[in-house]
Scaffold this active site. Structure first.
Site, mmCIF file in Angstrom:
data_model
loop_
_atom_site.group_PDB
_atom_site.id
_atom_site.type_symbol
_atom_site.label_atom_id
_atom_site.label_comp_id
_atom_site.label_asym_id
_atom_site.label_seq_id
_atom_site.Cartn_x
_atom_site.Cartn_y
_atom_site.Cartn_z
ATOM 1 N N ARG A 1 0.848 -1.186 0.000
ATOM 2 C CA ARG A 1 0.000 0.000 0.000
ATOM 3 C C ARG A 1 0.892 1.247 0.000
ATOM 4 O O ARG A 1 1.956 1.255 0.636
ATOM 5 C CB ARG A 1 -0.831 -0.045 1.281
ATOM 6 C CG ARG A 1 -1.792 1.104 1.485
ATOM 7 C CD ARG A 1 -2.901 1.066 0.504
ATOM 8 N NE ARG A 1 -4.050 1.856 0.932
ATOM 9 C CZ ARG A 1 -5.026 2.198 0.095
ATOM 10 N NH1 ARG A 1 -4.993 1.857 -1.188
ATOM 11 N NH2 ARG A 1 -6.058 2.882 0.539
ATOM 12 N N LEU B 1 -4.604 2.881 -8.288
ATOM 13 C CA LEU B 1 -4.141 4.279 -8.280
ATOM 14 C C LEU B 1 -5.133 5.106 -7.465
ATOM 15 O O LEU B 1 -4.996 6.297 -7.333
ATOM 16 C CB LEU B 1 -4.100 4.823 -9.707
ATOM 17 C CG LEU B 1 -2.987 4.304 -10.630
ATOM 18 C CD1 LEU B 1 -3.245 4.742 -12.062
ATOM 19 C CD2 LEU B 1 -1.629 4.797 -10.171
ATOM 20 N N ASN B 2 -6.186 4.483 -6.989
ATOM 21 C CA ASN B 2 -7.362 5.031 -6.307
ATOM 22 C C ASN B 2 -8.390 5.469 -7.345
ATOM 23 O O ASN B 2 -9.102 4.637 -7.878
ATOM 24 C CB ASN B 2 -7.011 6.160 -5.336
ATOM 25 C CG ASN B 2 -8.161 6.398 -4.364
ATOM 26 O OD1 ASN B 2 -9.011 5.532 -4.204
ATOM 27 N ND2 ASN B 2 -8.210 7.545 -3.727
ATOM 28 N N THR C 1 -9.710 0.693 -9.272
ATOM 29 C CA THR C 1 -8.684 -0.175 -8.745
ATOM 30 C C THR C 1 -8.714 -1.324 -9.726
ATOM 31 O O THR C 1 -9.529 -1.326 -10.638
ATOM 32 C CB THR C 1 -9.110 -0.542 -7.296
ATOM 33 O OG1 THR C 1 -9.078 0.647 -6.519
ATOM 34 C CG2 THR C 1 -8.283 -1.614 -6.658
ATOM 35 N N GLY D 1 -13.367 -1.206 -6.969
ATOM 36 C CA GLY D 1 -14.671 -0.607 -6.642
ATOM 37 C C GLY D 1 -14.688 0.203 -5.357
ATOM 38 O O GLY D 1 -15.767 0.414 -4.794
ATOM 39 N N GLY D 2 -13.519 0.669 -4.860
ATOM 40 C CA GLY D 2 -13.522 1.511 -3.652
ATOM 41 C C GLY D 2 -14.229 0.801 -2.512
ATOM 42 O O GLY D 2 -13.978 -0.378 -2.238
HETATM 43 N N1 GLY Z 1 -8.372 3.143 -3.216
HETATM 44 C C1 GLY Z 1 -9.361 2.198 -2.947
HETATM 45 C C2 GLY Z 1 -9.016 1.311 -1.801
HETATM 46 O O1 GLY Z 1 -7.855 1.165 -1.479
HETATM 47 O O2 GLY Z 1 -9.884 0.770 -1.185
#
Ligand code: GLY
Length: 569
Positions: free
Chosen positions: A110, A401-402, A382, A474-475
């Site tokens: 991360r 990459l977010n 993602t 999908g965040g």
């Molecule tokens: N950027 C989305 C996540 O890491 O959950």
């Protein structure tokens, strides 16, 4: 049975035909003419990823003697070229793998906050959160972790990195033909690339991109070659590091050479739990995904879900109420475990989860304002890839990459996009991030800290034997997508195709609403609304990739929601 969809017939002019061979992967990969394959059953090995070329690269690497870890490395590198929206070397991710001897590997790569980051760095002088700064441009980036992750995966692989990176170099150097979806993505991001990058980039050109155009990325090819020659130092030190820092300085970013040099991937113990005869292995903090998955599944395990049947009001309501409670806990209790004591054992214990569901009312919609986090004593862009080989190794990698195309800052001279992962921190308690997620102290910004993620790369064992590798982008919808795919498989006895492609729904505590895909049952929707739920229709939820072992073969499925594609042999 393979169901193939030919997406276009590329104009095969002679010079392209001569270039078509991707040296590192043999003739199996033709970047100018390829098809999307949504599912396939393979006798030995398989890859499922967000792009047909990346899946083909991974399968070709296994055909040449690599294992599932080699394929995961090569597929990620290929995605960094052919899927710039989310595939990356400027972002970060998580890998969970199971070796053929049963050893479980959890790798956290991360992104981390730079040393100069501070808790209130996105607040203006009136204390208002400036989310444009955490979401776009140079200040939005955390220190990239992907390259450290690739090299931390290498000890589990069989082939040298020089071979694993070659297909990506070829794809960047010779170019590949883009699809209509990719052309549209690049065209929509054009103004952002111009605004947030300080040098010309490969992603913008005179006029609009269209399906069938060739995207060539010479600066990215040069960066990959430096990694091929010097290993991780080819990214975190020397020329590439200099180019990143110079880009940061031109755009008021704060990542320094020291930040890059000090970054390391970390081994983490995955979250493991049992659910109705299956053993599930997923990622631990700093991703919230594994704990959320464990909480949601264990909260519904004592209910006869299969009797309730797929997406009836009874099964959906139960699953929503588990989602609501798990996401309330996420906001309060989850963060980078190196900075915040995450009460993992309690959050996933049977007693705690039983107590969390004690006020569950099957006849009434819950209200998030009345559901607080449990008391503990004391982007949506993602991408996911799954690989499985003939030896019994299996790997799940989710990387990001977010947001789509991250911060939209392309590192001048190095040709890759930086992440906007700083937005996954809580910029200010009570202020939602780009996914509407809330956070507090546990996920406040601090130098060197890793922002809380939702990524949920997941493996499943059945009878202690490899069964499934799965995950999705999908965040905040990532854990709920994996949760629903697993419940579809285990409780509703679906095949993998249906488990992945049937309509999905999502609740994350706040906002207090249920998002549903367009094809979600109209009848169930009506009944949920009658109970007091607020429903909101939205675009596709996730792009799930999975491979499971069925009758000794590898059944691979790529989500219908994108250009996602499988490959194998
Ligand atoms: N950027 C989305 C996540 O890491 O959950």
């Amino acid at each position: 049975m393979k169901k193939t969809l030919v997406i276009w017939v590329a104009a095969l002019v002679l010079c392209q035909a001569l270039q078509a061979q991707i040296v590192g992967a043999g003739k199996a990969v033709d970047p100018y003419k390829y098809t999307i394959v949504k599912k396939g059953t393979f006798s030995k090995a398989a890859v499922s990823s967000a792009h047909p070329l990346a899946s083909q690269v991974g399968a070709a690497i296994m055909k040449r003697g690599g294992n599932a870890f080699d394929a995961a490395i090569a597929t990620q590198l290929a995605l960094a070229v052919v899927y710039p929206e989310a595939g990356n070397i400027g972002g970060g991710g998580f890998l969970v793998g199971r070796k053929k001897d049963g050893e479980i590997v959890g790798l956290d790569y991360r992104e981390a906050a730079p040393a100069a980051a501070s808790r209130d760095m996105y607040l203006d002088r009136n204390g208002n959160a400036q989310l444009n700064l955490s979401q776009n441009g140079h200040l939005a980036s955390g220190i990239p972790g992907t390259v450290a992750g690739l090299f931390a995966t290498l000890p589990y692989a069989k082939l040298p990195f020089t071979q694993l990176v070659q297909p990506a170099i070829d794809l960047a150097e010779k170019g590949y033909v883009i699809s209509a979806r990719e052309a549209s993505g690049l065209n929509s991001a054009r103004e952002s690339f111009l605004k947030y990058s300080t040098r010309p980039t490969a992603f913008t050109k005179e006029g609009k991109w269209k399906a069938g155009d060739t995207l060539v990325q010479p600066e990215l090819a040069a960066t990959l070659k430096r990694m091929q020659k010097d290993g991780a130092k080819g990214f975190y030190q020397g020329e590439t590091a200099r180019l990143i820092v110079e880009e940061m300085q031109r755009g008021k970013g704060i990542i320094t050479e020291e930040d890059l040099k000090n970054y390391t991937a970390k081994l983490r113990e995955p979250i493991e739990f049992n659910y109705r005869g299956h053993h599930i292995i997923s990622f631990a903090p700093p991703s919230s995904g594994g704990i959320l998955l464990a909480q949601m599944m264990k909260m519904i395990e004592s209910f006869p879900v299969s009797e309730y049947q797929f997406q009836t009001v009874k099964s959906v309501q139960l699953m929503i109420e588990a989602e609501r409670r798990a996401y309330a806990d996420r906001a309060e209790h989850q963060g980078d475990p190196d900075f915040w004591k995450v009460p993992v054992a309690t959050l996933t214990s049977d007693a705690y989860l039983k107590q969390r569901m004690a006020d569950y009312d099957p006849d009434k919609a819950g209200v998030s304002a009345n559901v607080k986090a449990g008391q503990i004593p004391q982007s949506e862009e993602t991408t996911h890839l799954s690989t499985m080989d003939a030896e019994g190794n299996m790997v799940a990698v989710t990387t990001t990459l977010n947001g789509g195309y991250g911060s939209k800052t392309v590192v001048g001279g190095a040709g890759f996009l930086m992440n906007n992962e700083m937005d996954d921190f809580s910029a200010k308690p009570g202020v939602p991030n780009m996914y509407g997620a809330l956070g507090g102290e546990a996920n406040a910004i601090a130098p060197g800290k890793r922002m809380l993620s939702c990524m949920t790369p997941t493996l499943v064992l059945k009878g202690n034997k490899p069964y499934l590798t799965i995950g999705t982008p999908g965040g905040t919808t990532i854990p709920t997508s994996v949760y629903q795919a697993l419940v579809n498989l285990i409780d509703f006895n679906m095949n993998l195709d249906d488990a992945i492609n049937k309509p999905k729904f999502h609740h994350q505590w706040f906002p207090d609403e249920v998002s549903v895909e367009k094809d979600f049952s109209a009848e169930t929707k009506k009944q949920l609304e009658a109970m007091g739920y607020k429903l909101k229709e939205r675009g596709g939820i996730g792009r799930t990739e999975g491979i499971r072992i069925l009758n000794g073969k590898r059944e691979a499925v790529a989500d219908k929601r994108g250009d996602d594609s499988v490959a194998g042999f």
